[in-house]
Motif scaffolding. Structure first.
Motif, PDB file in Angstrom:
ATOM      1  N   PHE A   1       3.189 -10.493 112.164  1.00 31.72           N
ATOM      2  CA  PHE A   1       3.166 -11.231 113.425  1.00 31.72           C
ATOM      3  C   PHE A   1       2.669 -12.654 113.202  1.00 31.72           C
TER       4      PHE A   1
ATOM      5  N   ASP B   1       6.898 -19.373 121.646  1.00 32.29           N
ATOM      6  CA  ASP B   1       7.345 -18.071 122.143  1.00 32.29           C
ATOM      7  C   ASP B   1       6.135 -17.351 122.719  1.00 32.29           C
TER       8      ASP B   1
ATOM      9  N   HIS C   1       5.742 -14.383 123.379  1.00 27.83           N
ATOM     10  CA  HIS C   1       5.611 -13.058 122.767  1.00 27.83           C
ATOM     11  C   HIS C   1       5.148 -12.007 123.777  1.00 27.83           C
TER      12      HIS C   1
ATOM     13  N   THR D   1       5.170  -8.602 124.933  1.00 29.01           N
ATOM     14  CA  THR D   1       5.511  -7.366 124.235  1.00 29.01           C
ATOM     15  C   THR D   1       5.554  -6.144 125.148  1.00 29.01           C
TER      16      THR D   1
ATOM     17  N   GLY E   1       0.540  -9.716 121.127  1.00 29.43           N
ATOM     18  CA  GLY E   1       1.285 -10.561 122.045  1.00 29.43           C
ATOM     19  C   GLY E   1       0.751 -10.425 123.471  1.00 29.43           C
TER      20      GLY E   1
END
Length: 308
Positions: free
Chosen positions: A182, A274, A276, A278, A300
């Motif tokens: 990540f 981004d 992110h 999740t 995220g």
């Protein structure tokens, strides 16, 4: 009546409930928003335990609605509000909670949502991304400098790494071994956290680091400070002001302006950042969303989506 997810007193998860509340009425300088998405952050559950952020004062009124950032559609505006009209798509920080069908936002910390930015991503920007942006601007490192981010696998850390890269900085990110892929996906060089992490940073960046963005505090902050020759390039969002001042650094100075929100939104739209996201949850599962963050296992961002 509209629904909201609240805590009824200070304590643990047993204080939480999904309840019906009166629809808020915007006061002077405020905007009433029909919420489409609300970001979930560690500060949310910490506030339930009685935690206060630096500068917060006054007694909390119960039941208190969870949440500090939302994206939605303007329903009404209070006195003195210009530049916003019913139907506008916006995002920003909340006045008093955002895990709800309706929320109040201060107009001064509310931005128009770009059409290319969806509500879910927009709802993650006012806290983590804006904090990250403020810190990177505060450090004011030249292009090509190396920034160390501790806690790089969290929401603010992930945003800080990406924003730093967008500003032309090299990034070393300290995070758990499980977050290696990540952190590297953010454009950072991953260094595993845990005992000996500072020596691993020295090995990974033999010419040293030029700035530190700390998101952990405690001994990690103290070790990170020892990696710097210029302690004015040490900032933290993970430790109290007095703790970092003793080391020669400073807390992240939050701008809390619509201009910052517009800047981070542009970074998302342009592909440099981004959020992110999740996991998403509906409002009636807000407790599960909060547990995901409170348990410390979220990678995220987690978002509550409010159906219409």
């Amino acid at each position: 009546m509209p629904k909201a997810y609240v805590f009824t007193r200070y304590g643990g998860p047993e204080t939480e409930a999904l309840v019906e509340v009166d629809r808020p009425v915007p006061g002077s300088g405020q905007i009433l928003v029909a919420v489409r998405a609300a970001g979930v952050n560690p500060v949310d559950w910490k506030q339930r335990t009685g935690h206060r952020r630096p500068g917060e004062s006054g007694e909390r009124l119960f039941p208190a609605v969870f949440g500090n950032e939302v994206a939605g559609i303007v329903e009404a505006t209070g006195d003195g509000v210009g530049g916003f009209a019913t139907g506008d798509e916006v995002f920003g920080n909340t006045v008093a909670g955002g895990y709800a069908e309706y929320a109040l936002l201060p107009a001064a910390v509310t931005a128009h949502k770009p059409a290319a930015l969806d509500f879910t991503d927009a709802a993650t920007l006012p806290i983590a991304a804006a904090t990250a942006y403020d810190g990177i601007r505060q450090l004011d490192l030249p292009s090509g400098a190396i920034l160390l981010v501790t806690g790089a696998g969290g929401g603010v850390g992930a945003a800080a790494a990406q924003i730093a890269r967008a500003f032309g900085l090299g990034v070393v990110g300290v995070a758990s071994k499980g977050k290696k892929d990540f952190v590297e996906s953010l454009g950072a060089l991953h260094v595993p956290s845990g005992p000996g992490w500072a020596e691993r940073v020295r090995a990974a960046a033999p010419d040293g680091v030029d700035g530190v963005y700390d998101l952990v505090g405690g001994e990690v902050l103290a070790e990170a400070a020892r990696l710097l020759t210029d302690r004015t390039k040490l900032i933290t969002a993970g430790a109290p002001p007095e703790e970092v001042r003793r080391l020669g650094g400073a807390r992240v100075a939050r701008a809390r302006t619509a201009a910052v929100l517009e800047a981070v939104a542009d970074l998302v739209v342009n592909g440099a950042l981004d959020p992110h996201v999740t996991r998403t949850f509906p409002l009636d599962r807000a407790g599960e969303a909060l547990r995901t963050v409170e348990d410390g296992h979220a990678r995220g961002k987690v978002v509550i989506e409010v159906a219409r």
